[in-house]
Every structure is written in structure tokens, then in C-alpha cells.
Design a protein around this motif. Structure first.
Motif, PDB file in Angstrom:
ATOM      1  N   ASN A   8       0.832  -1.208   0.000  1.00 42.94           N
ATOM      2  CA  ASN A   8       0.000   0.000   0.000  1.00 42.94           C
ATOM      3  C   ASN A   8       0.864   1.254   0.000  1.00 42.94           C
ATOM      4  O   ASN A   8       0.632   2.195   0.745  1.00 42.94           O
ATOM      5  CB  ASN A   8      -0.975  -0.018   1.179  1.00 42.94           C
ATOM      6  CG  ASN A   8      -1.961  -1.147   1.070  1.00 42.94           C
ATOM      7  OD1 ASN A   8      -2.352  -1.550  -0.024  1.00 42.94           O
ATOM      8  ND2 ASN A   8      -2.361  -1.691   2.207  1.00 42.94           N
ATOM      9  N   GLU A   9       1.911   1.200  -0.845  1.00 47.50           N
ATOM     10  CA  GLU A   9       2.846   2.300  -1.096  1.00 47.50           C
ATOM     11  C   GLU A   9       3.793   2.583   0.071  1.00 47.50           C
ATOM     12  O   GLU A   9       4.446   3.626   0.102  1.00 47.50           O
ATOM     13  CB  GLU A   9       2.110   3.586  -1.512  1.00 47.50           C
ATOM     14  CG  GLU A   9       1.172   3.406  -2.698  1.00 47.50           C
ATOM     15  CD  GLU A   9       1.817   2.792  -3.937  1.00 47.50           C
ATOM     16  OE1 GLU A   9       3.036   2.900  -4.143  1.00 47.50           O
ATOM     17  OE2 GLU A   9       1.069   2.187  -4.718  1.00 47.50           O
ATOM     18  N   LYS A  10       3.904   1.655   1.029  1.00 49.67           N
ATOM     19  CA  LYS A  10       4.863   1.779   2.132  1.00 49.67           C
ATOM     20  C   LYS A  10       5.791   0.579   2.109  1.00 49.67           C
ATOM     21  O   LYS A  10       5.340  -0.558   1.982  1.00 49.67           O
ATOM     22  CB  LYS A  10       4.139   1.839   3.482  1.00 49.67           C
ATOM     23  CG  LYS A  10       3.306   3.080   3.645  1.00 49.67           C
ATOM     24  CD  LYS A  10       2.599   3.078   4.977  1.00 49.67           C
ATOM     25  CE  LYS A  10       1.670   4.289   5.040  1.00 49.67           C
ATOM     26  NZ  LYS A  10       0.698   4.176   6.089  1.00 49.67           N
ATOM     27  N   CYS A  31      -3.759  -5.478   7.504  1.00 54.59           N
ATOM     28  CA  CYS A  31      -4.640  -5.403   6.335  1.00 54.59           C
ATOM     29  C   CYS A  31      -5.826  -6.344   6.561  1.00 54.59           C
ATOM     30  O   CYS A  31      -5.867  -7.463   6.043  1.00 54.59           O
ATOM     31  CB  CYS A  31      -3.869  -5.753   5.069  1.00 54.59           C
ATOM     32  SG  CYS A  31      -2.500  -4.637   4.726  1.00 54.59           S
ATOM     33  N   ILE A  71      -1.046  -4.358  -3.147  1.00 52.53           N
ATOM     34  CA  ILE A  71      -2.080  -3.388  -2.768  1.00 52.53           C
ATOM     35  C   ILE A  71      -3.292  -4.160  -2.249  1.00 52.53           C
ATOM     36  O   ILE A  71      -3.768  -5.096  -2.900  1.00 52.53           O
ATOM     37  CB  ILE A  71      -2.515  -2.516  -3.972  1.00 52.53           C
ATOM     38  CG1 ILE A  71      -1.324  -1.794  -4.592  1.00 52.53           C
ATOM     39  CG2 ILE A  71      -3.605  -1.532  -3.551  1.00 52.53           C
ATOM     40  CD1 ILE A  71      -0.709  -0.704  -3.753  1.00 52.53           C
ATOM     41  N   GLU A  74      -7.202  -1.538   1.710  1.00 54.39           N
ATOM     42  CA  GLU A  74      -6.773  -0.400   2.533  1.00 54.39           C
ATOM     43  C   GLU A  74      -5.988   0.613   1.718  1.00 54.39           C
ATOM     44  O   GLU A  74      -6.032   1.808   2.002  1.00 54.39           O
ATOM     45  CB  GLU A  74      -5.912  -0.888   3.718  1.00 54.39           C
ATOM     46  CG  GLU A  74      -6.670  -1.576   4.812  1.00 54.39           C
ATOM     47  CD  GLU A  74      -6.904  -3.070   4.578  1.00 54.39           C
ATOM     48  OE1 GLU A  74      -7.470  -3.710   5.470  1.00 54.39           O
ATOM     49  OE2 GLU A  74      -6.528  -3.588   3.499  1.00 54.39           O
ATOM     50  N   GLY A  75      -5.302   0.159   0.698  1.00 57.43           N
ATOM     51  CA  GLY A  75      -4.521   1.043  -0.158  1.00 57.43           C
ATOM     52  C   GLY A  75      -5.306   1.653  -1.304  1.00 57.43           C
ATOM     53  O   GLY A  75      -4.769   2.437  -2.084  1.00 57.43           O
TER      54      GLY A  75
END
Length: 158
Positions: A8-10, A31, A71, A74-75
Motif C-alpha cells: 500500500n505504497e509503504k 490489512c 495493494i 486499505e490502499g
């Protein structure tokens, strides 16, 4: 073993057992949209995107996701918010347990085919199990969402 995933981009780095499934890793990371339904890859509840492709996380070792972008719902909150409202408006969420997987596959479908026919929708979502509905509410919600998106593209006219 150590893995590194863009979740999720982290960036997430973790020690895992070699036999850990991606679903278990994701749930350990908070998640909670990723659900365990069948453990046989037949219900779609555990669907996530790995490098933008829908994948059943109960069928993939977490080690296989090492170095990849994952992803979960949540993302995708912004993208999923409007779509989810249309599903709810049609009463298709009932217990809501299947919604995260349905929404992940719906978003994948919209990205691949923004204007599917009803038959294409049914075909694309065939792997999503819902134990409380006859799927008609989901189909109506998806169709209403597609019609809304088309009206927005045409300048707001329905």
C-alpha cells in the motif's frame, strides 16, 4: 527469511517463515480487508493486487511477493469509496464479508474494461463467493456505478 514488499505504497521489511502465505503476512501487517474464506482458492475473499494484477493471497507464499508491490483494499480507499457506495445502495453488502474481495476484483475489472457488458461482469466476478445474496444486487450496483462513471466522462449527463 527476510522479505521486503511495497505494501500500500509503504516499504515493509519483515522476517517470515518460508511457508507463510501472503494472506497471513498481510493480516499481520494490519490489512484486515484481506479475508480468509475457503483456503482453496475458490471464494475470492483474499484478493489483492500484486504488481496491479488481482491475485488470491491464500494461494501465494509471502516469499513470492518479495520485491513486489502489493495493494490491498486499505490502499485503494479513495478509488473504492464511490464504488462501495453503489454496492451498498443496492443492498448488496448484506453481511459485508465478501465485499473486500468483490471490490478488489471489481476495481481490476474497471481498470481492464471500463464498460463491460452484464455477461462480462458475471464472468469476471465468477470467482467471488457470496453466501447471502443472489448476486443481483452486486450486478445492479456495478452497473449503476459504471453508468455514473460514464455520465461523469460525458460531462455529468445521464
Amino acid at each position: 527469511m527476510q522479505i521486503q514488499i511495497l505494501l500500500n505504497e509503504k516499504k515493509v521489511t519483515a522476517q517470515i517463515a518460508p511457508d507463510m502465505l501472503l494472506i497471513d503476512f498481510l493480516r499481520e501487517q494490519g490489512c484486515n480487508s484481506v479475508k480468509r474464506g475457503c483456503d482453496t482458492s475458490n471464494c475470492g475473499l483474499c484478493t489483492v493486487f500484486v504488481d496491479d494484477k488481482p491475485v488470491l493471497s491464500c494461494s501465494l507464499l509471502a516469499a513470492r511477493a518479495d520485491g513486489h508491490r502489493v495493494i490491498t483494499l486499505e490502499g485503494l480507499q479513495e478509488e473504492a469509496e464511490g464504488f462501495g457506495a453503489y454496492i451498498a445502495d443496492e443492498g448488496a453488502e448484506q453481511c459485508g464479508f465478501c465485499n473486500p474481495g468483490l471490490m478488489m476484483n471489481g476495481i481490476a475489472m474497471f481498470r481492464e474494461n471500463p464498460d463491460p457488458t452484464d455477461e462480462e461482469i458475471k464472468e469476471y466476478l465468477a470467482g467471488n463467493l457470496c453466501r447471502c445474496s443472489g448476486y443481483e444486487g452486486q450486478l445492479r450496483g456495478i452497473r449503476a456505478y459504471i453508468n455514473y462513471k460514464k455520465s461523469q466522462a460525458e460531462g455529468g449527463k445521464i
